[in-house]
Scaffold this motif. Structure first.
Motif, PDB file in Angstrom:
ATOM      1  N   LEU A  68       0.718  -1.390  -0.028  1.00 58.13           N
ATOM      2  CA  LEU A  68      -0.061  -0.070   0.010  1.00 58.13           C
ATOM      3  C   LEU A  68       0.930   1.252   0.135  1.00 58.13           C
ATOM      4  N   ALA A  69       1.997   1.164   0.703  1.00 58.41           N
ATOM      5  CA  ALA A  69       2.966   2.278   0.896  1.00 58.41           C
ATOM      6  C   ALA A  69       3.548   2.707  -0.577  1.00 58.41           C
ATOM      7  N   THR A  70       3.864   1.720  -1.262  1.00 63.34           N
ATOM      8  CA  THR A  70       4.812   1.751  -2.484  1.00 63.34           C
ATOM      9  C   THR A  70       4.011   1.850  -3.530  1.00 63.34           C
ATOM     10  N   ILE A  71       2.879   1.533  -3.783  1.00 69.88           N
ATOM     11  CA  ILE A  71       2.041   1.407  -5.057  1.00 69.88           C
ATOM     12  C   ILE A  71       1.439   2.735  -5.161  1.00 69.88           C
ATOM     13  N   ASP A  72       1.246   3.361  -6.276  1.00 71.62           N
ATOM     14  CA  ASP A  72       0.684   4.663  -6.394  1.00 71.62           C
ATOM     15  C   ASP A  72      -0.965   4.227  -6.698  1.00 71.62           C
ATOM     16  N   GLY A  73      -1.772   5.155  -6.326  1.00 72.83           N
ATOM     17  CA  GLY A  73      -3.327   4.817  -6.628  1.00 72.83           C
ATOM     18  C   GLY A  73      -4.128   5.777  -5.742  1.00 72.83           C
ATOM     19  N   PRO A  74      -5.248   5.644  -5.753  1.00 73.64           N
ATOM     20  CA  PRO A  74      -6.444   6.678  -4.987  1.00 73.64           C
ATOM     21  C   PRO A  74      -6.129   6.360  -3.570  1.00 73.64           C
ATOM     22  N   HIS A  75      -5.490   5.514  -3.239  1.00 75.78           N
ATOM     23  CA  HIS A  75      -5.529   5.263  -1.665  1.00 75.78           C
ATOM     24  C   HIS A  75      -4.411   5.748  -0.945  1.00 75.78           C
ATOM     25  N   GLU A  76      -3.617   6.605  -1.820  1.00 77.40           N
ATOM     26  CA  GLU A  76      -2.602   7.319  -1.265  1.00 77.40           C
ATOM     27  C   GLU A  76      -2.809   8.227  -0.324  1.00 77.40           C
ATOM     28  N   LYS A  77      -3.701   9.186  -0.257  1.00 73.07           N
ATOM     29  CA  LYS A  77      -4.358  10.188   0.544  1.00 73.07           C
ATOM     30  C   LYS A  77      -4.437   9.378   2.048  1.00 73.07           C
ATOM     31  N   HIS A  78      -5.168   8.170   1.965  1.00 74.83           N
ATOM     32  CA  HIS A  78      -5.711   7.577   3.017  1.00 74.83           C
ATOM     33  C   HIS A  78      -4.304   6.859   3.624  1.00 74.83           C
ATOM     34  N   VAL A  79      -3.544   6.541   3.005  1.00 68.94           N
ATOM     35  CA  VAL A  79      -1.882   5.863   3.574  1.00 68.94           C
ATOM     36  C   VAL A  79      -1.289   7.023   4.189  1.00 68.94           C
ATOM     37  N   GLU A  80      -1.300   8.126   3.453  1.00 70.44           N
ATOM     38  CA  GLU A  80      -0.635   9.446   4.157  1.00 70.44           C
ATOM     39  C   GLU A  80      -1.412   9.987   5.590  1.00 70.44           C
ATOM     40  N   GLU A  81      -2.650   9.739   5.307  1.00 72.84           N
ATOM     41  CA  GLU A  81      -3.373  10.215   6.656  1.00 72.84           C
ATOM     42  C   GLU A  81      -2.935   9.086   7.862  1.00 72.84           C
ATOM     43  N   VAL A  82      -3.060   7.848   7.642  1.00 72.25           N
ATOM     44  CA  VAL A  82      -2.899   6.799   8.661  1.00 72.25           C
ATOM     45  C   VAL A  82      -1.208   6.871   8.999  1.00 72.25           C
ATOM     46  N   THR A  83      -0.262   7.362   7.966  1.00 74.06           N
ATOM     47  CA  THR A  83       1.153   7.549   8.497  1.00 74.06           C
ATOM     48  C   THR A  83       1.058   8.750   9.429  1.00 74.06           C
ATOM     49  N   ARG A  84       0.480   9.870   9.208  1.00 77.43           N
ATOM     50  CA  ARG A  84       0.681  10.984   9.845  1.00 77.43           C
ATOM     51  C   ARG A  84       0.007  10.554  11.393  1.00 77.43           C
ATOM     52  N   TYR A  85      -1.035   9.746  11.510  1.00 82.68           N
ATOM     53  CA  TYR A  85      -1.566   9.629  12.844  1.00 82.68           C
ATOM     54  C   TYR A  85      -0.521   8.648  13.536  1.00 82.68           C
ATOM     55  N   ILE A  86       0.243   7.678  12.819  1.00 83.62           N
ATOM     56  CA  ILE A  86       1.236   6.799  13.486  1.00 83.62           C
ATOM     57  C   ILE A  86       2.331   7.581  14.056  1.00 83.62           C
ATOM     58  N   GLU A  87       2.776   8.530  12.892  1.00 86.22           N
ATOM     59  CA  GLU A  87       3.885   9.314  13.576  1.00 86.22           C
ATOM     60  C   GLU A  87       3.488  10.126  14.576  1.00 86.22           C
ATOM     61  N   PHE A  88       2.186  10.705  14.765  1.00 93.05           N
ATOM     62  CA  PHE A  88       1.952  11.597  15.876  1.00 93.05           C
ATOM     63  C   PHE A  88       1.861  10.621  17.218  1.00 93.05           C
ATOM     64  N   GLY A  89       1.340   9.657  17.055  1.00 91.24           N
ATOM     65  CA  GLY A  89       1.206   8.442  18.059  1.00 91.24           C
ATOM     66  C   GLY A  89       2.680   8.165  18.633  1.00 91.24           C
ATOM     67  N   LEU A  90       3.543   7.601  17.690  1.00 92.47           N
ATOM     68  CA  LEU A  90       4.888   7.393  18.169  1.00 92.47           C
ATOM     69  C   LEU A  90       5.354   8.699  18.719  1.00 92.47           C
ATOM     70  N   TRP A  91       5.364   9.704  18.306  1.00 94.27           N
ATOM     71  CA  TRP A  91       6.364  10.869  18.606  1.00 94.27           C
ATOM     72  C   TRP A  91       5.889  11.339  20.261  1.00 94.27           C
ATOM     73  N   TRP A  92       4.631  11.070  20.459  1.00 99.16           N
ATOM     74  CA  TRP A  92       4.339  11.449  21.765  1.00 99.16           C
ATOM     75  C   TRP A  92       4.539  10.525  22.797  1.00 99.16           C
ATOM     76  N   MET A  93       4.490   8.966  22.364  1.00100.48           N
ATOM     77  CA  MET A  93       4.668   7.895  23.174  1.00100.48           C
ATOM     78  C   MET A  93       6.313   8.092  23.350  1.00100.48           C
ATOM     79  N   ALA A  94       7.114   8.291  22.440  1.00101.39           N
ATOM     80  CA  ALA A  94       8.429   8.406  22.386  1.00101.39           C
ATOM     81  C   ALA A  94       8.998   9.276  23.410  1.00101.39           C
ATOM     82  N   LEU A  95       8.127  10.375  23.440  1.00105.39           N
ATOM     83  CA  LEU A  95       8.672  11.655  24.683  1.00105.39           C
ATOM     84  C   LEU A  95       8.327  11.044  26.034  1.00105.39           C
TER      85      LEU A  95
END
Length: 342
Positions: A68-95
């Motif tokens: 999903l992360a490597t193949i282009d398509g209409p799902h890209e915006k959803h993958v990017e949104e999920v990635t941002r949520y994961i980064e957000f969660g990992l950032w505050w947990m890491a702190l």
């Protein structure tokens, strides 16, 4: 028999000298071998005890996520949104992990990140009279990025919803920064696990944590003597360590919670009993106490109340009528400078 005992002493001395400072390459090599052996044993154990489907499903999910992360398509915006949520969660947990890990030598990320984030959001929401100033839930202080709402004018958000003179209710501000606080608290709970596992491993190997019973130096100061007395008190009451006592210790800010983790592992407190009590205490009780305090201090409702009480108290001092306005103006100017600072 004499040669065996000599070899055992020599082996013990080599183990004591084995650390990153004296033998870095050998230590790293043995660490990698130990991790590889532990992982292979864990996979073998899961496979032999009916956990093959867990390994298979995890592998399928991992491959699917990579596709999903490597193949282009209409799902890209959803993958990017999920990635941002994961980064957000990992950032505050890491702190949170960085704050509590290291046996009391962690980074004070609440003072550096979470506390200022709560204060800035509260001040901005109070200044603009509304709380819907985030573009997304992850619009927070993160890595090298600042929140988008911090540099905007209140006119960009619209007209105030709450009266500016009365401030924004605490119940409206809390849900906007509650997720960051809980994630940070979850990280602090995870950061308390190493002392527990180290002590538990020492108990299973037959060793004891001698440093718990170490006496302070004769020339130790007031703080070291107090800490020693607290250690002794905890040791004498270690038999009362259970879910509720660990929950109480985790719910109040104290720098000696590592001792509770060490003693929980040393005296056989179960992992889930220790972790769940720590998680509830740190992620839900302690963080909410700290968050509510900061919101209350930065909210206009409490500031106005303190201002009125200060004016009322100082008014009893003769000749203070000319001083009060200057004090109030200086307090308001400090608050405005803090809010507009980059």
């Amino acid at each position: 028999a004499m040669s065996i005992s000599v070899l055992q002493i020599k082996h013990q001395q080599e183990i004591e000298r084995l650390n990153l400072a004296t033998q870095p390459f050998k230590t790293i090599k043995l660490f990698i071998l130990a991790v590889r052996r532990y992982l292979s044993q864990s996979v073998s154990y899961l496979w032999s005890h009916g956990g093959g489907w867990i390994i298979l499903s995890s592998s399928i999910i991992t491959v699917f996520g990579i596709l999903l992360a490597t193949i282009d398509g209409p799902h890209e915006k959803h993958v990017e949104e999920v990635t941002r949520y994961i980064e957000f969660g990992l950032w505050w947990m890491a702190l949170g992990i960085a704050s509590s890990i290291g046996l009391g030598s962690g980074l004070h990320t609440f003072v550096l990140y979470l506390g200022p984030h709560i204060a800035l959001f509260t001040l901005k929401a109070t200044q603009c009279g509304r709380v819907d100033i985030k573009s997304t839930p992850y619009d927070t202080i993160q890595l090298n990025r600042g929140p988008s709402w911090l540099g905007k004018d209140c006119a960009d958000f619209g007209d105030p919803i709450f009266p500016l003179s009365r401030g924004v209710p605490l119940s409206s501000i809390l849900p906007q920064i509650q997720l960051e606080a809980i994630l940070w608290g979850l990280g602090t709970a995870i950061g308390e696990l190493p002392p527990y596992f180290i002590s538990r491993a020492a108990r299973l190997s037959g060793d004891t944590m001698e440093e718990l019973d170490a006496s302070p130096a004769e020339d130790g100061g007031f703080v070291s003597i107090r800490i020693y007395r607290i250690k002794r008190w905890l040791l004498m009451h270690a038999q009362y360590l259970n879910f509720f006592s660990i929950l109480l210790l985790a719910s109040i800010p104290n720098p000696l919670f590592d001792l509770a983790g060490i003693m929980s592992g040393q005296f056989g407190v179960g992992f889930w009993e220790f972790f769940l009590a720590t998680l509830i205490g740190k992620a839900f009780i302690k963080t909410h106490i700290q968050t509510l305090f900061i919101i209350s201090v930065c909210n206009n409702q409490l500031l106005n109340w303190m201002e009125n009480e200060l004016v009322w108290v100082v008014s009893f001092i003769p000749g203070s009528d000319s001083v009060i306005p200057n004090i109030v103006n200086k307090l308001n100017s400090v608050k405005d400078k803090f809010l507009t600072a980059r």
